[in-house]
Design a protein around this motif. Structure first.
Motif, PDB file in Angstrom:
ATOM      1  N   ALA A   1     -44.311  12.236 -26.261  1.00 17.04           N
ATOM      2  CA  ALA A   1     -43.006  11.650 -25.936  1.00 17.04           C
ATOM      3  C   ALA A   1     -42.390  12.325 -24.716  1.00 17.04           C
ATOM      4  O   ALA A   1     -41.844  11.651 -23.829  1.00 17.04           O
ATOM      5  N   VAL A   2     -42.490  13.644 -24.664  1.00 17.23           N
ATOM      6  CA  VAL A   2     -41.932  14.383 -23.526  1.00 17.23           C
ATOM      7  C   VAL A   2     -42.642  13.991 -22.235  1.00 17.23           C
ATOM      8  O   VAL A   2     -41.998  13.689 -21.225  1.00 17.23           O
ATOM      9  N   VAL A   3     -43.954  13.981 -22.270  1.00 18.47           N
ATOM     10  CA  VAL A   3     -44.719  13.649 -21.064  1.00 18.47           C
ATOM     11  C   VAL A   3     -44.391  12.221 -20.613  1.00 18.47           C
ATOM     12  O   VAL A   3     -44.117  11.975 -19.430  1.00 18.47           O
ATOM     13  N   LEU A   4     -44.404  11.285 -21.538  1.00 16.32           N
ATOM     14  CA  LEU A   4     -44.138   9.880 -21.195  1.00 16.32           C
ATOM     15  C   LEU A   4     -42.711   9.677 -20.688  1.00 16.32           C
ATOM     16  O   LEU A   4     -42.481   8.876 -19.779  1.00 16.32           O
ATOM     17  N   ALA A   5     -41.760  10.387 -21.256  1.00 17.94           N
ATOM     18  CA  ALA A   5     -40.363  10.219 -20.849  1.00 17.94           C
ATOM     19  C   ALA A   5     -40.117  10.690 -19.416  1.00 17.94           C
ATOM     20  O   ALA A   5     -39.244  10.161 -18.732  1.00 17.94           O
ATOM     21  N   TRP A   6     -40.910  11.664 -18.956  1.00 21.31           N
ATOM     22  CA  TRP A   6     -40.675  12.224 -17.624  1.00 21.31           C
ATOM     23  C   TRP A   6     -41.591  11.641 -16.545  1.00 21.31           C
ATOM     24  O   TRP A   6     -41.537  12.085 -15.392  1.00 21.31           O
ATOM     25  N   LEU A   7     -42.403  10.672 -16.889  1.00 20.08           N
ATOM     26  CA  LEU A   7     -43.231  10.038 -15.858  1.00 20.08           C
ATOM     27  C   LEU A   7     -42.341   9.268 -14.886  1.00 20.08           C
ATOM     28  O   LEU A   7     -41.260   8.797 -15.255  1.00 20.08           O
ATOM     29  N   PRO A   8     -42.768   9.101 -13.636  1.00 19.81           N
ATOM     30  CA  PRO A   8     -41.930   8.482 -12.604  1.00 19.81           C
ATOM     31  C   PRO A   8     -41.338   7.107 -12.949  1.00 19.81           C
ATOM     32  O   PRO A   8     -40.189   6.846 -12.572  1.00 19.81           O
ATOM     33  N   PRO A   9     -42.027   6.215 -13.663  1.00 23.18           N
ATOM     34  CA  PRO A   9     -41.381   4.928 -13.950  1.00 23.18           C
ATOM     35  C   PRO A   9     -40.065   5.069 -14.726  1.00 23.18           C
ATOM     36  O   PRO A   9     -39.151   4.269 -14.535  1.00 23.18           O
ATOM     37  N   GLY A  10     -39.950   6.085 -15.560  1.00 19.82           N
ATOM     38  CA  GLY A  10     -38.709   6.301 -16.302  1.00 19.82           C
ATOM     39  C   GLY A  10     -37.558   6.670 -15.381  1.00 19.82           C
ATOM     40  O   GLY A  10     -36.435   6.182 -15.544  1.00 19.82           O
ATOM     41  N   GLY A  11     -37.820   7.515 -14.409  1.00 19.88           N
ATOM     42  CA  GLY A  11     -36.795   7.885 -13.435  1.00 19.88           C
ATOM     43  C   GLY A  11     -36.382   6.709 -12.567  1.00 19.88           C
ATOM     44  O   GLY A  11     -35.190   6.527 -12.280  1.00 19.88           O
ATOM     45  N   ARG A  12     -37.355   5.911 -12.144  1.00 18.26           N
ATOM     46  CA  ARG A  12     -37.028   4.726 -11.342  1.00 18.26           C
ATOM     47  C   ARG A  12     -36.188   3.740 -12.144  1.00 18.26           C
ATOM     48  O   ARG A  12     -35.229   3.159 -11.638  1.00 18.26           O
ATOM     49  N   TYR A  13     -36.544   3.563 -13.414  1.00 16.56           N
ATOM     50  CA  TYR A  13     -35.803   2.649 -14.280  1.00 16.56           C
ATOM     51  C   TYR A  13     -34.364   3.121 -14.453  1.00 16.56           C
ATOM     52  O   TYR A  13     -33.421   2.324 -14.387  1.00 16.56           O
ATOM     53  N   ALA A  14     -34.172   4.423 -14.639  1.00 16.57           N
ATOM     54  CA  ALA A  14     -32.820   4.968 -14.787  1.00 16.57           C
ATOM     55  C   ALA A  14     -32.011   4.732 -13.518  1.00 16.57           C
ATOM     56  O   ALA A  14     -30.830   4.354 -13.589  1.00 16.57           O
ATOM     57  N   ALA A  15     -32.622   4.939 -12.374  1.00 16.61           N
ATOM     58  CA  ALA A  15     -31.926   4.706 -11.103  1.00 16.61           C
ATOM     59  C   ALA A  15     -31.577   3.227 -10.944  1.00 16.61           C
ATOM     60  O   ALA A  15     -30.474   2.895 -10.486  1.00 16.61           O
ATOM     61  N   GLN A  16     -32.477   2.329 -11.318  1.00 16.06           N
ATOM     62  CA  GLN A  16     -32.203   0.889 -11.236  1.00 16.06           C
ATOM     63  C   GLN A  16     -31.060   0.497 -12.169  1.00 16.06           C
ATOM     64  O   GLN A  16     -30.194  -0.307 -11.797  1.00 16.06           O
ATOM     65  N   ARG A  17     -31.040   1.041 -13.374  1.00 16.03           N
ATOM     66  CA  ARG A  17     -29.952   0.741 -14.328  1.00 16.03           C
ATOM     67  C   ARG A  17     -28.609   1.212 -13.774  1.00 16.03           C
ATOM     68  O   ARG A  17     -27.604   0.514 -13.872  1.00 16.03           O
ATOM     69  N   LYS A  18     -28.618   2.392 -13.184  1.00 14.40           N
ATOM     70  CA  LYS A  18     -27.388   2.942 -12.623  1.00 14.40           C
ATOM     71  C   LYS A  18     -26.889   2.055 -11.477  1.00 14.40           C
ATOM     72  O   LYS A  18     -25.701   1.746 -11.395  1.00 14.40           O
ATOM     73  N   GLU A  19     -27.800   1.650 -10.615  1.00 13.12           N
ATOM     74  CA  GLU A  19     -27.441   0.778  -9.486  1.00 13.12           C
ATOM     75  C   GLU A  19     -26.948  -0.580  -9.983  1.00 13.12           C
ATOM     76  O   GLU A  19     -25.980  -1.122  -9.467  1.00 13.12           O
ATOM     77  N   HIS A  20     -27.607  -1.106 -11.000  1.00 10.16           N
ATOM     78  CA  HIS A  20     -27.212  -2.405 -11.570  1.00 10.16           C
ATOM     79  C   HIS A  20     -25.799  -2.316 -12.155  1.00 10.16           C
ATOM     80  O   HIS A  20     -24.985  -3.226 -11.949  1.00 10.16           O
ATOM     81  N   LYS A  21     -25.487  -1.229 -12.854  1.00  6.24           N
ATOM     82  CA  LYS A  21     -24.149  -1.049 -13.420  1.00  6.24           C
ATOM     83  C   LYS A  21     -23.109  -0.906 -12.317  1.00  6.24           C
ATOM     84  O   LYS A  21     -22.002  -1.440 -12.407  1.00  6.24           O
ATOM     85  N   ARG A  22     -23.457  -0.179 -11.274  1.00  4.33           N
ATOM     86  CA  ARG A  22     -22.542   0.006 -10.148  1.00  4.33           C
ATOM     87  C   ARG A  22     -22.245  -1.330  -9.491  1.00  4.33           C
ATOM     88  O   ARG A  22     -21.098  -1.645  -9.175  1.00  4.33           O
TER      89      ARG A  22
END
Length: 191
Positions: A157-178
């Motif tokens: 779970a830790v390894v999968l959570a920190w893979l790059p697609p998770g970070g990109r998804y978080a950035a996209q969600r933040k931008e979408h909310k903004r």
């Protein structure tokens, strides 16, 4: 579905991280449930197994049988069983609590939130020694699978959570909310 909604599709790595968090939590719960339901009987089996398999680890001569040890220890036997049961119970409850935290934060980590991914990591790191103690301290046979599965799934779970697609998804969600906050309906009154 609009283009922006399609772009916010949750990556498989985060879905897998949530699944691994859930699997780790369920394994921890299963181990704790085994200890709670089997009670002192599990502790007795565990002590007897230890005496049969590795008597030298507890200062007994090779060839000592559980029955001989019970006869030799007299009333101390009950105290030994109580101590072992208390140890197993404490570790089981601690593993279940950490499993619950891992599950909760794992669900939030599915959204890519950095704070949740950090807490999944912290819970996994805290749970590892608990499971290692059970494993290395002559774990009862009934606890072997949960004891091995829980930390392995937490690590995944830790390894999968920190893979790059998770970070990109978080950035996209933040931008979408903004962007969604910047667009206000035409009749909205501002405060």
């Amino acid at each position: 579905m609009s283009h922006s909604q399609a772009a916010l599709r949750r990556p498989g790595t985060l879905v897998a991280a949530v699944a691994c968090s859930a699997a780790s939590a369920l394994a921890a719960f299963a181990g704790a449930l085994v200890v709670l339901t089997r009670g002192r009987g599990l502790a007795v089996e565990n002590i007897e197994q230890l005496i049969r398999d590795a008597p030298e680890d507890v200062g007994l001569r090779v060839g000592t049988t559980p029955a001989a040890f019970k006869a030799m220890s007299g009333p101390l036997w009950d105290g030994l069983v109580d101590d072992r049961y208390s140890t197993l119970l404490a570790r089981g409850v601690l593993a279940a609590i950490l499993g619950l935290c891992l599950l909760a934060f794992g669900l939030y980590a599915g959204n890519g939130a950095v704070w949740a991914r950090v807490l999944v990591t912290v819970c996994a790191v805290l749970a590892a020694p608990v499971h290692a103690l059970v494993w290395l301290d002559h774990a009862p046979t009934a606890l072997l699978i949960p004891t091995l599965l829980a930390p392995a799934a937490a690590l995944a779970a830790v390894v999968l959570a920190w893979l790059p697609p998770g970070g990109r998804y978080a950035a996209q969600r933040k931008e979408h909310k903004r962007n969604a906050a910047a667009v206000q309906p035409t009749g909205a009154a501002s405060a």
